[in-house]
Design a protein around this motif. Structure first.
Motif, short mmCIF file in Angstrom:
data_model
loop_
_atom_site.label_atom_id
_atom_site.label_comp_id
_atom_site.label_asym_id
_atom_site.label_seq_id
_atom_site.Cartn_x
_atom_site.Cartn_y
_atom_site.Cartn_z
N ASP A 160 11.34 38.72 -35.86
CA ASP A 160 11.64 37.41 -35.30
C ASP A 160 11.81 37.51 -33.78
O ASP A 160 11.95 38.59 -33.23
CB ASP A 160 12.88 36.79 -35.95
CG ASP A 160 14.12 37.66 -35.80
OD1 ASP A 160 14.86 37.76 -36.76
OD2 ASP A 160 14.34 38.21 -34.72
N ASN A 161 11.82 36.37 -33.15
CA ASN A 161 11.87 36.32 -31.69
C ASN A 161 13.17 36.89 -31.13
O ASN A 161 13.18 37.50 -30.07
CB ASN A 161 11.68 34.89 -31.21
CG ASN A 161 10.30 34.38 -31.56
OD1 ASN A 161 9.40 35.16 -31.87
ND2 ASN A 161 10.14 33.09 -31.54
N GLU A 162 14.26 36.68 -31.82
CA GLU A 162 15.55 37.16 -31.31
C GLU A 162 15.60 38.68 -31.24
O GLU A 162 16.07 39.25 -30.27
CB GLU A 162 16.68 36.63 -32.19
CG GLU A 162 18.05 36.98 -31.67
CD GLU A 162 19.14 36.39 -32.53
OE1 GLU A 162 20.07 37.14 -32.89
OE2 GLU A 162 19.06 35.19 -32.86
N GLY B 128 12.41 39.92 -28.76
CA GLY B 128 12.43 39.43 -27.40
C GLY B 128 11.30 38.56 -26.92
O GLY B 128 10.37 38.24 -27.63
N ARG B 129 11.45 38.19 -25.66
CA ARG B 129 10.49 37.36 -24.94
C ARG B 129 10.29 37.99 -23.58
O ARG B 129 11.22 38.49 -22.97
CB ARG B 129 11.04 35.95 -24.79
CG ARG B 129 10.16 35.07 -23.91
CD ARG B 129 10.77 33.75 -23.66
NE ARG B 129 10.75 33.01 -24.92
CZ ARG B 129 11.07 31.73 -25.02
NH1 ARG B 129 11.50 31.07 -23.96
NH2 ARG B 129 11.01 31.12 -26.17
N ASP B 130 9.06 37.92 -23.10
CA ASP B 130 8.75 38.48 -21.79
C ASP B 130 7.62 37.68 -21.18
O ASP B 130 6.96 36.89 -21.85
CB ASP B 130 8.34 39.95 -21.94
CG ASP B 130 8.61 40.77 -20.69
OD1 ASP B 130 8.85 40.19 -19.62
OD2 ASP B 130 8.58 42.01 -20.80
N THR C 289 4.78 32.99 -21.44
CA THR C 289 5.58 34.06 -22.03
C THR C 289 4.97 34.46 -23.37
O THR C 289 4.14 33.75 -23.94
CB THR C 289 7.04 33.62 -22.25
OG1 THR C 289 7.07 32.50 -23.12
CG2 THR C 289 7.72 33.31 -20.93
N GLU D 104 6.41 36.24 -27.14
CA GLU D 104 7.68 36.52 -27.81
C GLU D 104 7.46 37.07 -29.22
O GLU D 104 6.37 36.98 -29.77
CB GLU D 104 8.56 35.27 -27.86
CG GLU D 104 7.92 34.08 -28.49
CD GLU D 104 8.75 32.82 -28.32
OE1 GLU D 104 8.66 31.97 -29.21
OE2 GLU D 104 9.46 32.68 -27.32
N GLY D 105 8.53 37.63 -29.76
CA GLY D 105 8.52 38.15 -31.12
C GLY D 105 7.51 39.26 -31.33
O GLY D 105 7.40 40.19 -30.53
N ASN E 69 5.16 39.99 -28.53
CA ASN E 69 5.81 40.69 -27.43
C ASN E 69 5.88 42.19 -27.72
O ASN E 69 5.64 43.02 -26.84
CB ASN E 69 7.21 40.13 -27.19
CG ASN E 69 7.88 40.77 -25.97
OD1 ASN E 69 7.22 41.07 -24.99
ND2 ASN E 69 9.17 40.97 -26.06
#
Length: 142
Positions: A5-7, A10-12, A33, A35-36, A39
């Motif tokens: 998951d995204n949490e 992360g996201r970049d 960006t 994410e998840g 990423n």
């Protein structure tokens, strides 16, 4: 279905690995960006393409794929490249020492395995806390 998951992953900012790729900007002017899962995949590609010593604040980070093209046409060079990339990826907390991480290198490109001046790296990884494996394959030629 993956539990990534995204949490957790992360996201970049999206930075294309392809040197001819462009940094993407949204209609509002923000940088795109990633994410998840995407990423994490981008992080593997970035690590592979970064040469150790290239980042001042992380001198041992990177798999060195680009500079290893010349030496990776021997079994010893391929093993050295795979080992360097595996060690670099294990520094990422999203993988860690308890995750399954297999890195292999071979001469040639995915679409042309006969090219002696090229190398392909395949990373198969099961990130920490996830049940499904991801596979990332990258090829680089001189």
């Amino acid at each position: 279905m993956s539990t990534i998951d995204n949490e957790r992953f992360g996201r970049d900012i999206f930075v294309p690995i392809d040197p001819d790729g462009a940094i993407r900007v949204s209609p509002t002017g923000d940088l795109q960006t990633v994410e998840g899962y995407a990423n994490l995949r981008a992080a593997v590609e970035s690590c592979a393409m970064t040469t150790p010593g290239e980042l001042i604040h992380r001198p041992v980070y990177g798999g060195g794929l680009v500079v290893a093209v010349e030496s990776a046409n021997t079994p010893t060079g391929q093993a050295r490249l795979a080992n360097q990339l595996r060690r670099a990826l294990l520094q990422d907390a999203r993988f860690g020492t308890d995750s399954k991480l297999v890195v292999s290198a071979k001469t040639g490109l995915p679409d042309d395995p006969t090219r002696r001046e090229a190398v392909t790296v395949t990373v198969t990884a099961t990130p920490r806390g996830d049940q499904s494996a991801m596979t990332v394959t990258m090829g680089v030629a001189e």
